[in-house]
Design an enzyme around this catalytic site. Structure first.
Site, PDB file in Angstrom:
ATOM      1  N   TYR A   1      25.738  -3.121  32.198  1.00 29.20           N
ATOM      2  CA  TYR A   1      26.291  -4.505  32.191  1.00 29.20           C
ATOM      3  C   TYR A   1      25.095  -5.526  31.467  1.00 29.20           C
ATOM      4  O   TYR A   1      24.016  -5.426  32.124  1.00 29.20           O
ATOM      5  CB  TYR A   1      26.529  -4.919  33.758  1.00 29.20           C
ATOM      6  CG  TYR A   1      27.118  -6.350  33.797  1.00 29.20           C
ATOM      7  CD1 TYR A   1      28.555  -6.738  33.551  1.00 29.20           C
ATOM      8  CD2 TYR A   1      26.092  -7.451  34.171  1.00 29.20           C
ATOM      9  CE1 TYR A   1      28.890  -7.954  33.503  1.00 29.20           C
ATOM     10  CE2 TYR A   1      26.752  -8.468  34.313  1.00 29.20           C
ATOM     11  CZ  TYR A   1      28.232  -8.755  34.129  1.00 29.20           C
ATOM     12  OH  TYR A   1      28.791 -10.243  34.115  1.00 29.20           O
TER      13      TYR A   1
ATOM     14  N   ASN B   1      19.030  -0.221  32.864  1.00 23.91           N
ATOM     15  CA  ASN B   1      19.286  -1.585  33.274  1.00 23.91           C
ATOM     16  C   ASN B   1      19.697  -1.759  34.805  1.00 23.91           C
ATOM     17  O   ASN B   1      20.102  -2.430  35.489  1.00 23.91           O
ATOM     18  CB  ASN B   1      20.772  -2.078  32.707  1.00 23.91           C
ATOM     19  CG  ASN B   1      21.200  -3.573  33.042  1.00 23.91           C
ATOM     20  OD1 ASN B   1      20.349  -4.217  32.690  1.00 23.91           O
ATOM     21  ND2 ASN B   1      22.398  -3.713  33.427  1.00 23.91           N
TER      22      ASN B   1
ATOM     23  N   SER C   1      22.313  -0.754  36.084  1.00 27.13           N
ATOM     24  CA  SER C   1      22.804   0.862  35.774  1.00 27.13           C
ATOM     25  C   SER C   1      21.571   1.619  34.830  1.00 27.13           C
ATOM     26  O   SER C   1      20.968   0.768  34.472  1.00 27.13           O
ATOM     27  CB  SER C   1      24.208   1.119  35.205  1.00 27.13           C
ATOM     28  OG  SER C   1      24.981   0.326  36.080  1.00 27.13           O
TER      29      SER C   1
ATOM     30  N   SER D   1      24.719   0.078  41.378  1.00 23.76           N
ATOM     31  CA  SER D   1      24.105   0.815  40.322  1.00 23.76           C
ATOM     32  C   SER D   1      25.100   1.972  39.648  1.00 23.76           C
ATOM     33  O   SER D   1      25.394   2.995  40.466  1.00 23.76           O
ATOM     34  CB  SER D   1      22.673   1.600  40.427  1.00 23.76           C
ATOM     35  OG  SER D   1      22.003   1.729  39.236  1.00 23.76           O
ATOM     36  N   GLY D   2      25.151   2.160  38.360  1.00 25.68           N
ATOM     37  CA  GLY D   2      25.923   3.222  37.704  1.00 25.68           C
ATOM     38  C   GLY D   2      25.096   4.242  37.089  1.00 25.68           C
ATOM     39  O   GLY D   2      24.396   3.831  36.236  1.00 25.68           O
TER      40      GLY D   2
END
Length: 403
Positions: free
Chosen positions: A164, A236, A280, A318-319
């Site tokens: 993102y 990120n 993420s 978080s991804g």
């Protein structure tokens, strides 16, 4: 190289779009060049492209300044493409793993079922996954990057991952276009890979500093097969206080410096509230070791160990999604015929586990060292990692010799 798409106003009121080419990151900016002690032996480019056949391309989109105007900008985003065998269609054994699933990576269900990656891998921002996926399909169609199952009928599930960038980019304006995806794919090349705020990593922040794209590789000893493991990250994730470099709690020492700001409010750890683990990280790992999908899953499950070396915990927001493929066993894929392939015994896989952890750690730190201060929508600003301060801290911990 990467492409920066710059938008300039013309006197007639129209917009002019043009592409400029930037050279690869010059020597001296990467973490290893500062003497940071990383374990393991890197390949010649210390990049995912050290795995033979793997190519990487970026399209970087930067335009506008000032307040957010949805649909117009400012724009701070892009797309990164990774092709396992360049433009040659020859599916590779693959698998994937998620540490925390607050993110997206398309196409993974069929990888789980079939064991093969049949498409390029693309990384972009959260709001552009659909556009990038559709463009990848069109690129594959135009380049005949597929095997038909009947006459010229074919299908595929392009792999597109995201992080993102809406803190700095007009993410809801969805500025990544088909031509940007095509350019990232068509310009993908071997050799040096530009890092930092480029491609899909343009508007990303990592551990409270400028993040983005990073890459690294490891070459195993001949006694362990001499195989190469290459990693590319789009990072990120993480909070300032978590950042760890070479085992040193660098983030704690830097937590009161260079606070980033969102909507004119400083959000360093010296102020409240801190921004914690709401980003993420996407990790792409390539190897030329002859591994089957189940073994590649085991490598994917070791990637988080490299992330945690830099301080990440895979927090709720978080991804953390990882994909791994092997370029060994060319032509293993067929819709109709049996194939004979070579596999590595599980008892010989430990060195690959180690290389996975080491390359992941260094790729993340490389992304940070390549990051440059960025200002985006509404004046939101994130600073690049203060490398001189980092080196000073590491010397205090005797991780880098004092000159």
């Amino acid at each position: 190289m990467h492409i920066t798409k710059t938008i300039l106003p013309l006197s007639c009121g129209w917009l002019l779009f043009f592409f400029t080419t930037a050279s690869a990151q010059s020597a001296g900016y990467r973490a290893r060049d500062y003497g940071i002690p990383f374990d393991g032996a890197p390949g010649p480019f210390n990049a995912i492209t050290d795995v033979p056949g793997v190519t990487v391309g970026h399209t970087t989109l930067i335009s506008g300044n000032g307040p957010l105007v949805k649909g117009k900008g400012p724009v701070r985003t892009g797309v990164t493409a990774i092709l396992p065998r360049g433009t040659t269609f020859d599916p590779v054994y693959a698998n994937w793993y998620t540490l925390n699933g607050n993110g997206d990576m398309t196409g993974t269900h069929w990888i789980t079922e079939s064991g093969f990656l049949e498409t390029p891998i693309l990384i972009t921002n959260t709001g552009s996954v659909g556009t990038v996926r559709d463009a990848a399909w069109q690129w594959m169609d135009q380049h005949h990057y597929y095997t038909p199952f009947y006459h010229d009928y074919w299908y595929a599930y392009p792999v597109v991952a995201e992080t993102y960038d809406g803190i700095f980019n007009d993410i809801n304006g969805q500025h990544v276009r088909k031509e940007d995806v095509f350019h990232a794919l068509d310009s993908a090349h071997g050799g040096s890979v530009e890092e930092g705020g480029v491609g899909g990593g343009t508007g990303m922040m990592c551990y409270g500093f400028k993040g983005g794209i990073g890459t690294a590789s490891r070459v195993l000893d001949k006694s362990a097969g001499g195989y190469t493991v290459g990693v590319l990250v789009q990072c990120n994730h993480g909070s300032r206080e978590q950042l760890t470099i070479a085992g040193v709690p660098v983030g704690k020492a830097l937590r009161d410096t260079l606070p980033y700001s969102i909507d004119k409010q400083p959000l360093g750890l010296a102020s409240t509230p801190p921004r914690e683990e709401t980003g993420s990280i996407i990790v792409v790992l390539a190897t030329d070791a002859p591994l089957l999908p189940g073994q590649l899953k085991r490598l994917a499950q070791r990637i988080p160990l490299g992330v945690t070396r830099t301080g990440g915990i895979g927090g709720n927001g978080s991804g953390d999604i990882f994909i791994v493929f092997s370029t060994a066993n060319p032509h293993a894929f067929s819709n109709t015929e049996n194939r004979t392939v070579t596999t590595l015994p599980n008892d010989h896989i430990n060195a690959l586990f180690t290389a996975t952890v080491e390359a992941t750690e260094e790729a993340i730190v490389n992304a940070l060292f390549a990051g440059r201060t960025l200002t985006g929508i509404n004046g939101n600003t994130v600073y690049g990692l203060p490398t001189a301060a980092v080196i000073r801290i590491l010397r205090q911990y005797n991780r880098i010799p004092t000159k």
